[in-house]
Write an enzyme that holds these catalytic residues in place. Structure first.
Site, PDB file in Angstrom:
ATOM      1  N   LYS A 204       0.858  -1.191   0.000  1.00 54.87           N
ATOM      2  CA  LYS A 204       0.000   0.000   0.000  1.00 54.87           C
ATOM      3  C   LYS A 204       0.889   1.234   0.000  1.00 54.87           C
ATOM      4  O   LYS A 204       1.696   1.419   0.902  1.00 54.87           O
ATOM      5  CB  LYS A 204      -0.920   0.047   1.219  1.00 54.87           C
ATOM      6  N   GLU A 277       7.276  -2.395  12.730  1.00 54.81           N
ATOM      7  CA  GLU A 277       8.406  -1.477  12.971  1.00 54.81           C
ATOM      8  C   GLU A 277       7.796  -0.126  13.296  1.00 54.81           C
ATOM      9  O   GLU A 277       7.252   0.538  12.417  1.00 54.81           O
ATOM     10  CB  GLU A 277       9.278  -1.388  11.707  1.00 54.81           C
ATOM     11  N   CYS A 311      12.881   7.104  12.120  1.00 52.73           N
ATOM     12  CA  CYS A 311      12.440   6.392  13.333  1.00 52.73           C
ATOM     13  C   CYS A 311      13.570   6.249  14.347  1.00 52.73           C
ATOM     14  O   CYS A 311      13.345   6.293  15.544  1.00 52.73           O
ATOM     15  CB  CYS A 311      11.887   5.021  12.952  1.00 52.73           C
ATOM     16  N   GLU A 409       6.961  11.134  20.730  1.00 54.37           N
ATOM     17  CA  GLU A 409       7.850  11.227  19.566  1.00 54.37           C
ATOM     18  C   GLU A 409       7.552  12.533  18.818  1.00 54.37           C
ATOM     19  O   GLU A 409       6.418  12.772  18.416  1.00 54.37           O
ATOM     20  CB  GLU A 409       7.587  10.022  18.657  1.00 54.37           C
TER      21      GLU A 409
END
Ligand code: NAD
Length: 540
Positions: A204, A277, A311, A409
């Protein structure tokens, strides 16, 4: 192929424009059409409703057709049929496709770097790092897939008289969902091992960066990948991502922890496997004996690479009190010297944020911290004069628990600096919060740094490197503990997860159990004698 500065700094009549027009000059209608054809969208009639905004000029990129849930189902069905032929090829034949893809990518890297920059605004050097990563992954798994997945003989339940081996079976169709921050690396980095393991893949596309993924898919076709072995679907995550997760035989998801939980719930309901992840809030520890110049360089690289939208990037810097002030002053000077801006060349160290949403989130985190008492040492503001979504590389001090930026984050070019008294406090602070993706330690005492690293709850810990060494080591597993995810990419795990282990057990005796004529009591006695003997012989 690269769009040059001259192409992009002047408008058609030669007058300067406020922002450089973003569309790379070589991207014409014919090329766009050749990429769009890779969207699985038969049911939607080829409509073109999805258009992202280019961060460099705040204008639409180029529309791509939108898939429906029916298109997802059709792509998975076609993938199931194609997978049987693909899996029947030799590992060498599959590897040859991937190695041809590698060569085409290296030769045509300027095209994809332009697309990555156009769609998400990063600096060119960081776009090139994606080329490097994908080239490395392609070469590694093309060369090593067969050995990672080789049959393994194990001792049978009855030594000599039985033969048992563990073999690896592809799942079938793997669904891959990944975010916009590494459109090339995350677009194909998991797809390559999934394909080499004999799966078909349906990916996707992220709504911000579909063109890069379609370019990659077109390049794979040039390399010889059959049509339905890898399909691309487009559309909003909640609808099209969910349709994919609810249909495939294994899910490989990269994205936020919040979405990862939803994906995991859907996969669990169907009892299909999933690797996740997810996010991080990564710490970097500077010990008292660290080489401060190297520590500053590592901190700047790891804090501001990809404009902080990585990340594994560092968001928290924990500095020993003895060197805190000296480190702080050198860090602020180094951050102030960074060249911030946008363009299709190597003139900038830090590029734009990817979107208005990213700019709003980063600004909100910094503004909230400042309103609650944090101090801006450098940066701390948007730079609309440099680009619509450009934000200055920022260092904050005085960040405390009640601020959004402390635990959440930020995913932007913002570092929070903390003073710590000793290793104990550094470890305690590094382990605060629920994430556990990546960490770093700078120290002249490598054995001491390694002891400290083992106490940090993170999937990777770099010693005397900011963030990239562990993640760039393709033979080592990369992934997160805690809220940072489940499963690993890279190394053996990075390809074995795309298979199911299957045990093939052969008996030379016939069915295992008491042979005809032997009583159960006698068989039990023999079995017990064998247990005692094997224990005495030290057999594993
Ligand atoms: P996100 O979770 O919002 O979206 C990621 C992808 O999931 C997008 O393509 C989106 O369309 C899709 N999606 C959304 N809802 C879905 C659903 N219900 N089902 C299936 N798919 C769905 O993430 P984001 O904010 O766009 O990306 C940034 C996040 O990704 C950060 O948290 C970052 O740390 C993380 N990330 C992690 C890694 C890693 O390797 N650990 C790498 C890159 C980014």
């Amino acid at each position: 192929m690269t769009s040059t500065r001259a192409d992009t700094t002047l408008s058609e009549n030669g007058a300067p424009v406020r922002y450089r027009p973003a569309r790379p000059h070589w991207v014409d209608d014919a090329r766009l059409a050749s990429w769009r054809r890779w969207v699985a969208c038969a049911e939607s009639g080829g409509a073109a409703p999805l258009t992202a905004t280019a961060p460099y000029d705040d204008r639409p990129t180029a529309p791509v057709p939108s898939s429906t849930p029916g298109d997802v189902a059709a792509a998975v069905t076609a993938g199931r049929a194609a997978q049987r032929h693909w899996a029947a090829l030799t590992p060498k034949a599959r590897a040859e496709v991937v190695l041809r893809f590698h060569d085409l990518l290296v030769a045509r890297q300027d095209e994809v770097m332009d697309l990555v920059q156009w769609e998400m605004g990063k600096a060119r050097f960081h776009a090139w790092q994606e080329v490097l990563q994908v080239g490395t992954v392609a070469r590694h798994y093309a060369r090593r897939a067969a050995s990672y997945l080789a049959d393994k003989r194990v001792r049978g339940a009855i030594p000599v008289l039985t033969q048992v081996r563990e073999v690896r079976v592809p799942h079938g169709v793997v669904g891959i969902v990944s975010p916009w921050n590494y459109p090339l690396y995350l677009g194909v980095g998991d797809t390559l091992p999934a394909l080499l393991a004999g799966n078909a893949v349906v990916s996707k596309a992220d709504p911000q960066t579909p063109l890069t993924l379609l370019w990659i898919r077109a390049l794979m076709a040039e390399a010889g990948l059959p049509e339905h072995v890898w399909s691309v679907v487009t559309g909003p995550g909640a609808e099209i991502g969910t349709a994919l997760v609810d249909t495939v035989d294994y899910v490989c998801f990269t994205g936020s922890t919040a979405t990862g939980r939803v994906v995991a719930e859907h996969a669990a309901r169907r009892l299909v496997g999933a690797s996740l992840e997810l996010g991080g809030k990564n710490p970097l520890v500077v010990r008292a004996d660290a080489d401060l110049d190297k520590a500053v360089r590592g901190t700047v690289d790891a804090g501001f690479a990809n404009t902080g939208q990585m990340c594994i990037h560092i968001e928290r810097v924990l500095v020993h009190a003895d060197v805190h002030d000296a480190f702080r002053d050198r860090l602020v000077a180094a951050v102030g010297a960074l060249r911030v801006g946008q363009g299709y060349d190597y003139a900038h160290d830090v590029g734009s944020l990817a979107s208005a949403a990213q700019l709003a989130k980063v600004s909100a985190h910094v503004d909230d911290a400042v309103a609650k008492g944090a101090t801006v040492l450098c940066g701390g503001r948007a730079r609309p004069d440099l680009g619509p979504y450009v934000y200055e590389p920022t260092v904050l001090t005085g960040v405390t628990g009640g601020m959004d930026l402390c635990r959440g984050e930020t995913f932007g070019p913002v570092l929070a600096l903390y003073r710590v008294a000793d290793d104990e406090e550094a470890v305690a602070r590094a382990n605060e919060g629920t994430y556990g993706l990546s960490a770093s330690v700078f120290s002249a005492d490598v054995p001491g740094a390694l002891r400290l690293a083992r106490r940090i709850r993170a999937g990777s810990v770099n010693i005397n490197d900011g963030a990239l060494l562990a993640a760039g080591t393709v033979e080592a597993p990369m992934g997160g503990m805690g809220d940072s995810g489940l499963g690993r990419r890279s190394g053996a795990e990075g390809i074995r997860k795309f298979t199911e282990p299957q045990t093939l057990a052969v008996s030379r005796l016939g069915p295992v159990g008491p042979p005809p004529g032997m009583s159960a009591e006698k068989f039990v006695a023999l079995g017990n004698r064998q247990l005692t003997l094997l224990r005495r012989l030290g057999v594993r």
